[in-house]
Design an enzyme around this catalytic site. Structure first.
Site, PDB file in Angstrom:
ATOM      1  N   ASP A 160     -58.674-104.257  28.779  1.00 42.39           N
ATOM      2  CA  ASP A 160     -58.411-105.663  29.061  1.00 42.39           C
ATOM      3  C   ASP A 160     -57.769-105.818  30.433  1.00 42.39           C
ATOM      4  O   ASP A 160     -56.692-105.291  30.695  1.00 42.39           O
ATOM      5  CB  ASP A 160     -57.482-106.239  27.980  1.00 42.39           C
ATOM      6  CG  ASP A 160     -58.234-106.480  26.685  1.00 42.39           C
ATOM      7  OD1 ASP A 160     -59.271-107.162  26.730  1.00 42.39           O
ATOM      8  OD2 ASP A 160     -57.795-105.979  25.628  1.00 42.39           O
TER       9      ASP A 160
ATOM     10  N   ASP B  44     -64.077-109.663  19.675  1.00 40.15           N
ATOM     11  CA  ASP B  44     -62.772-109.264  20.207  1.00 40.15           C
ATOM     12  C   ASP B  44     -61.710-110.248  19.739  1.00 40.15           C
ATOM     13  O   ASP B  44     -61.762-111.436  20.082  1.00 40.15           O
ATOM     14  CB  ASP B  44     -62.856-109.240  21.746  1.00 40.15           C
ATOM     15  CG  ASP B  44     -61.579-108.723  22.398  1.00 40.15           C
ATOM     16  OD1 ASP B  44     -60.700-108.212  21.688  1.00 40.15           O
ATOM     17  OD2 ASP B  44     -61.481-108.841  23.642  1.00 40.15           O
TER      18      ASP B  44
HETATM   19  C1  DX5 Z   1     -57.701-109.582  24.366  1.00 44.40           C
HETATM   20  C2  DX5 Z   1     -57.579-108.327  23.549  1.00 44.40           C
HETATM   21  C3  DX5 Z   1     -57.028-108.649  22.213  1.00 44.40           C
HETATM   22  C4  DX5 Z   1     -56.579-107.500  21.383  1.00 44.40           C
HETATM   23  C5  DX5 Z   1     -57.380-107.343  20.164  1.00 44.40           C
HETATM   24  O1  DX5 Z   1     -58.888-109.729  24.978  1.00 44.40           O
HETATM   25  O2  DX5 Z   1     -58.744-107.537  23.529  1.00 44.40           O
HETATM   26  O3  DX5 Z   1     -57.885-109.496  21.559  1.00 44.40           O
HETATM   27  O4  DX5 Z   1     -56.471-106.332  22.040  1.00 44.40           O
HETATM   28  O5  DX5 Z   1     -56.611-106.831  19.155  1.00 44.40           O
HETATM   29  P1  DX5 Z   1     -55.895-107.633  17.970  1.00 44.40           P
HETATM   30  O6  DX5 Z   1     -56.295-109.066  18.031  1.00 44.40           O
HETATM   31  O7  DX5 Z   1     -56.399-106.921  16.759  1.00 44.40           O
HETATM   32  O8  DX5 Z   1     -54.441-107.419  18.208  1.00 44.40           O
HETATM   33 ZN    ZN Z   2     -60.580-107.833  25.270  1.00 43.17          ZN
END
Ligand code: DX5
Ligand code: ZN
Length: 223
Positions: A37, A178
């Site tokens: 990210d 995601d």
């Molecule tokens: C943002 C990230 C989040 C996160 C996904 O783009 O990619 O959406 O790491 O993990 P969760 O929602 O399971 O914490």
């Molecule tokens: Zn992401």
């Protein structure tokens, strides 16, 4: 047509002090991508991983990158990144005026081009770039932070995306999801037509769950 499901682990959620061990675990258990990210504090209200992180990760593993660019003007910044064949690079269609050109540029680097959509962004924005896509990233939360709750309407959007791709002869384009991919949500997302699942804090990357068994449970949910 359903493709084999794949796991892309959200590296922003992985404890940096245990990166090497976690990477070995992922390699042993068939994780397909590192989800990276990238945030700019403008498109999303946060900062996160960066160019050097990708370079360093490449020195300890051959797992390909799944680079999620949550940045304004990605066109001007793509060259900052060490993009390689086999990687996925996703750009948000909300951030670029010339999406088709951006997608083509990603492919010219040998990587797979993916367009990302925020929960509120219509799928229709992709209709005329389907030939330029290797993947569609459906954000199932608003991007920027881990640990958020699913936006329920995005489940129907996954179905709509699969339908649009199949009806237009783009069966090979993969759908990635995601955000809040918990085991329960993963089952629903798979039924809706998702192929690549970002495993973050909701499904895998949490204390006591990021184990061989935990990855096995996640795989069952997305099978
Ligand atoms: C943002 C990230 C989040 C996160 C996904 O783009 O990619 O959406 O790491 O993990 P969760 O929602 O399971 O914490
Ligand atoms: Zn992401």
């Amino acid at each position: 047509m359903k493709k084999t499901s794949q796991i892309s682990v959200s590296m922003m959620c992985v404890d940096v002090t245990h990166t090497r061990d976690m990477v070995r675990l992922m390699e042993k258990n068939g994780v397909s991508y590192f989800h990276i990210d990238i945030m700019d504090g403008e498109f999303v209200p946060n900062f996160c991983l960066g160019t050097d992180y990708i370079r360093q990760l490449r020195t300890i593993s051959k797992i390909p990158m799944d680079i999620h660019l949550m940045i304004e003007n990605p066109d001007r910044k793509l060259d900052y990144f060490d993009i390689r064949p086999g990687d996925f690079v996703s750009v948000h269609c909300e951030t670029t005026r010339h999406l088709q050109r951006t997608l083509q540029y990603i492919r010219s680097k040998g990587a797979k081009a993916m367009a990302a959509l925020n929960p509120a962004t219509p799928l229709e924005n992709l209709r005329y770039v389907l030939d330029d896509l290797d993947g569609v990233l459906i954000m199932t939360v608003n991007p920027g932070f881990a640990g958020q709750k699913l936006v329920p309407a995005t489940l129907g959007k996954i179905e709509d995306t699969r339908r649009m791709l199949d009806e237009t002869g783009h069966e090979n384009v993969q759908i990635e999801v995601d955000g809040n991919v918990s085991l329960t949500n993963a089952v629903r997302m798979r039924q809706a037509g998702a192929d690549i699942f970002v495993a973050g804090t909701s499904g895998l990357v949490k204390d006591g769950v990021m184990t061989e068994e935990g990855i096995g449970d996640f795989k069952k949910a997305i099978a």
